[in-house]
Scaffold this motif. Structure first.
Motif, PDB file in Angstrom:
ATOM      1  N   THR A 190      14.904   7.844  14.881  1.00  0.00           N
ATOM      2  CA  THR A 190      13.469   7.631  14.769  1.00  0.00           C
ATOM      3  C   THR A 190      13.189   6.267  14.156  1.00  0.00           C
ATOM      4  O   THR A 190      13.594   5.991  13.019  1.00  0.00           O
ATOM      5  CB  THR A 190      12.816   8.743  13.928  1.00  0.00           C
ATOM      6  OG1 THR A 190      13.071  10.012  14.538  1.00  0.00           O
ATOM      7  CG2 THR A 190      11.313   8.532  13.832  1.00  0.00           C
ATOM      8  N   LEU A 191      12.497   5.424  14.918  1.00  0.00           N
ATOM      9  CA  LEU A 191      12.149   4.090  14.469  1.00  0.00           C
ATOM     10  C   LEU A 191      10.669   4.036  14.124  1.00  0.00           C
ATOM     11  O   LEU A 191       9.836   4.511  14.901  1.00  0.00           O
ATOM     12  CB  LEU A 191      12.429   3.047  15.557  1.00  0.00           C
ATOM     13  CG  LEU A 191      13.734   3.128  16.348  1.00  0.00           C
ATOM     14  CD1 LEU A 191      13.806   1.972  17.329  1.00  0.00           C
ATOM     15  CD2 LEU A 191      14.926   3.136  15.426  1.00  0.00           C
ATOM     16  N   THR A 192      10.348   3.474  12.978  1.00  0.00           N
ATOM     17  CA  THR A 192       8.959   3.211  12.628  1.00  0.00           C
ATOM     18  C   THR A 192       8.737   1.711  12.747  1.00  0.00           C
ATOM     19  O   THR A 192       9.405   0.924  12.071  1.00  0.00           O
ATOM     20  CB  THR A 192       8.639   3.675  11.202  1.00  0.00           C
ATOM     21  OG1 THR A 192       8.907   5.077  11.091  1.00  0.00           O
ATOM     22  CG2 THR A 192       7.177   3.425  10.873  1.00  0.00           C
ATOM     23  N   LEU A 193       7.838   1.325  13.652  1.00  0.00           N
ATOM     24  CA  LEU A 193       7.578  -0.093  13.909  1.00  0.00           C
ATOM     25  C   LEU A 193       6.164  -0.459  13.517  1.00  0.00           C
ATOM     26  O   LEU A 193       5.244   0.360  13.627  1.00  0.00           O
ATOM     27  CB  LEU A 193       7.776  -0.424  15.389  1.00  0.00           C
ATOM     28  CG  LEU A 193       9.198  -0.534  15.905  1.00  0.00           C
ATOM     29  CD1 LEU A 193       9.685   0.810  16.400  1.00  0.00           C
ATOM     30  CD2 LEU A 193       9.272  -1.554  17.024  1.00  0.00           C
ATOM     31  N   GLU A 194       6.005  -1.707  13.073  1.00  0.00           N
ATOM     32  CA  GLU A 194       4.677  -2.227  12.803  1.00  0.00           C
ATOM     33  C   GLU A 194       4.578  -3.626  13.392  1.00  0.00           C
ATOM     34  O   GLU A 194       5.579  -4.329  13.549  1.00  0.00           O
ATOM     35  CB  GLU A 194       4.393  -2.246  11.302  1.00  0.00           C
ATOM     36  CG  GLU A 194       5.391  -3.040  10.470  1.00  0.00           C
ATOM     37  CD  GLU A 194       5.122  -2.921   8.976  1.00  0.00           C
ATOM     38  OE1 GLU A 194       4.350  -2.029   8.575  1.00  0.00           O
ATOM     39  OE2 GLU A 194       5.686  -3.744   8.223  1.00  0.00           O
ATOM     40  N   GLY A 195       3.357  -3.993  13.746  1.00  0.00           N
ATOM     41  CA  GLY A 195       3.163  -5.295  14.368  1.00  0.00           C
ATOM     42  C   GLY A 195       1.749  -5.790  14.212  1.00  0.00           C
ATOM     43  O   GLY A 195       0.980  -5.275  13.394  1.00  0.00           O
ATOM     44  N   PRO A 196       1.379  -6.788  15.002  1.00  0.00           N
ATOM     45  CA  PRO A 196       0.054  -7.395  14.872  1.00  0.00           C
ATOM     46  C   PRO A 196      -1.066  -6.389  15.155  1.00  0.00           C
ATOM     47  O   PRO A 196      -0.860  -5.389  15.835  1.00  0.00           O
ATOM     48  CB  PRO A 196       0.057  -8.510  15.922  1.00  0.00           C
ATOM     49  CG  PRO A 196       1.441  -8.612  16.433  1.00  0.00           C
ATOM     50  CD  PRO A 196       2.174  -7.378  16.069  1.00  0.00           C
ATOM     51  N   HIS A 197      -2.239  -6.719  14.635  1.00  0.00           N
ATOM     52  CA  HIS A 197      -3.440  -5.919  14.883  1.00  0.00           C
ATOM     53  C   HIS A 197      -3.245  -4.458  14.462  1.00  0.00           C
ATOM     54  O   HIS A 197      -3.666  -3.533  15.161  1.00  0.00           O
ATOM     55  CB  HIS A 197      -3.855  -5.996  16.362  1.00  0.00           C
ATOM     56  CG  HIS A 197      -3.942  -7.386  16.896  1.00  0.00           C
ATOM     57  ND1 HIS A 197      -4.879  -8.298  16.446  1.00  0.00           N
ATOM     58  CD2 HIS A 197      -3.183  -8.040  17.833  1.00  0.00           C
ATOM     59  CE1 HIS A 197      -4.713  -9.452  17.092  1.00  0.00           C
ATOM     60  NE2 HIS A 197      -3.699  -9.318  17.925  1.00  0.00           N
ATOM     61  N   ARG A 198      -2.582  -4.262  13.324  1.00  0.00           N
ATOM     62  CA  ARG A 198      -2.352  -2.934  12.731  1.00  0.00           C
ATOM     63  C   ARG A 198      -1.573  -1.998  13.649  1.00  0.00           C
ATOM     64  O   ARG A 198      -1.711  -0.786  13.596  1.00  0.00           O
ATOM     65  CB  ARG A 198      -3.682  -2.299  12.330  1.00  0.00           C
ATOM     66  CG  ARG A 198      -4.377  -3.052  11.202  1.00  0.00           C
ATOM     67  CD  ARG A 198      -5.594  -2.317  10.694  1.00  0.00           C
ATOM     68  NE  ARG A 198      -6.641  -2.219  11.697  1.00  0.00           N
ATOM     69  CZ  ARG A 198      -7.805  -1.627  11.502  1.00  0.00           C
ATOM     70  NH1 ARG A 198      -8.064  -1.057  10.341  1.00  0.00           N
ATOM     71  NH2 ARG A 198      -8.711  -1.599  12.458  1.00  0.00           N
ATOM     72  N   PHE A 199      -0.778  -2.588  14.522  1.00  0.00           N
ATOM     73  CA  PHE A 199       0.078  -1.793  15.401  1.00  0.00           C
ATOM     74  C   PHE A 199       1.125  -1.051  14.561  1.00  0.00           C
ATOM     75  O   PHE A 199       1.841  -1.657  13.770  1.00  0.00           O
ATOM     76  CB  PHE A 199       0.783  -2.708  16.406  1.00  0.00           C
ATOM     77  CG  PHE A 199       1.746  -2.003  17.326  1.00  0.00           C
ATOM     78  CD1 PHE A 199       1.314  -1.486  18.533  1.00  0.00           C
ATOM     79  CD2 PHE A 199       3.092  -1.849  16.982  1.00  0.00           C
ATOM     80  CE1 PHE A 199       2.204  -0.844  19.387  1.00  0.00           C
ATOM     81  CE2 PHE A 199       3.978  -1.210  17.824  1.00  0.00           C
ATOM     82  CZ  PHE A 199       3.532  -0.699  19.037  1.00  0.00           C
TER      83      PHE A 199
END
Length: 397
Positions: A190-199
């Motif tokens: 299980t990967l938890t990813l975050e990115g631009p624009h509150r992704f």
């Protein structure tokens, strides 16, 4: 699964129509995910996963040899995800070389099988590197092992691949995404990813073995209900039962998700009804999986008049809540593909009784006072949470 058979719409079928507007508001304000938000998030997620898998294939020739494709599964791909587009199940499909002689064997634990490679030694002659790697998840009797396949093999390939991402940053085009956390949960990484624009998304990467129709399980399992040539393969996933057994790692769980997705497709109110039940479950905090709830609907498809799903949504919701309540009372929701497996077996009697009481209380309220507010309160919504203009428009509709 018992329950009334669907009939032509009549007074009895419309007796709960008073909650229709409440269901409409709950669906709009709480349950439904805007199609564009789901589509964009899913596409970004798939681009990231494909990039990771591409590098995994470069990192491990053995993984590249076994790899077939990735395949989206679960609620987000079946159109029954609720609330937020923040969780995705993506299967990493692999095929065992036919030269190894894979044979599916039924087990003494319902719903689980074993996979043995009767000619594993022949793979050594064809591809020594793949043979050596597979030895890490094949035991001395040539059975494939769940924990070793996911942990020793897949985890190690993934970990080596992650070293190619400084600070866990994954560049995709002009954007950067960060792997915030990696967990080994059940059959998935299980990967938890975050990115631009509150992704922010959680991705379950599940390694699966693809088998063709010649290996379809026999006694105790349903035959394939789908005639479509594209729906003849099925999967085994590295999920072992919670039992005491010296060879528990030899047990694999079957997955017929492609067939199930086809079965629930184009059934007018089935998916909206299932999403309502999932919302109710979440409101009460019931430890019943989405798959278990979906299974109730698979059984209903088998036993009910297909016109059921064309009756008013309010009728479908109350009817399926009744079916769910009955299952909780009896303490059993049988696995659709092998009814000997009880999907509620992990619940205690106290939990089942408590959940049954919650659903019965909800049903009583809906039947005694079928109005919008009666259902809205179970979605953390009431008139104070809804704009007056929205409420008034619904009342006039």
């Amino acid at each position: 699964m018992s329950g009334r058979r669907a009939k032509k719409t009549g007074v009895k079928d419309r007796q709960y129509v008073g909650i229709e507007k409440g269901l409409s508001i709950a669906n709009r304000e709480f349950i439904s995910i805007p199609a564009d938000a789901m589509e964009v998030t899913r596409k970004i997620t798939e681009v990231i996963v494909r990039y990771i898998v591409k590098l995994m294939r470069e990192e491990s020739p053995a993984f590249d040899y076994l790899y077939a494709e990735i395949c989206g599964g679960g609620s987000a791909y079946e159109g029954v995800k609720i609330c937020k587009p923040d969780e995705f199940d993506i299967d990493i499909l692999m095929r065992i070389p036919s030269i190894a002689g894979p044979v599916l064997l039924e087990s003494n634990i319902p719903g689980y099988v074993k996979l043995r490679l009767d000619n594993f030694h022949r793979l050594k002659q064809k591809n020594l590197e793949v043979y050596n790697v597979m030895q890490t998840f094949v035991d001395e009797k040539n059975y494939l092992l769940t924990k070793s396949m996911k942990g020793t093999f897949m985890q190690s390939v993934f970990d080596r691949t992650m070293k190619r991402f400084p600070k866990n940053i994954i560049p995709i085009g002009t954007h950067k995404f960060r792997i915030k956390r990696v967990q080994s949960l059940g059959p998935a990484l299980t990967l938890t990813l975050e990115g631009p624009h509150r992704f922010q998304v959680s991705i379950d990467l599940v390694p699966c073995i693809v088998l063709d129709k010649s290996q379809w399980p026999g006694e105790g399992f349903k035959r394939n209900p789908c005639a479509d040539p594209e729906l003849q393969d099925f999967l085994v996933i590295p999920k072992s039962p919670k039992r005491d057994d010296p060879h528990i790692d030899r047990y694999w769980r079957l997955s017929f998700q492609r067939q199930e997705t086809s079965m629930i497709f184009h059934k007018q109110w089935l998916k909206p009804t299932l999403k309502i039940l999932k919302g109710v479950r979440d409101y009460f905090g019931q430890k019943v999986s989405s798959y278990t709830l979906k299974t109730i609907f698979l059984w209903k498809l088998k036993s009910a008049n297909p016109d059921l799903w064309q009756l008013p949504l309010s009728y479908c919701v109350v009817h399926m809540l009744e079916v769910y309540s009955e299952c909780l009372f009896r303490g059993r929701i049988s696995y659709f593909w092998n009814k000997k497996l009880n999907l509620l077996e992990d619940l205690s009697d106290q939990e089942r009784s408590h959940y049954h009481g919650q659903i019965e209380s909800l049903l009583k309220e809906l039947k005694d006072d079928p109005k919008p507010e009666s259902i809205l309160k179970y979605f953390n919504l009431d008139r104070s949470h809804i704009s007056s203009s929205l409420w008034e428009s619904e009342k006039k509709a």
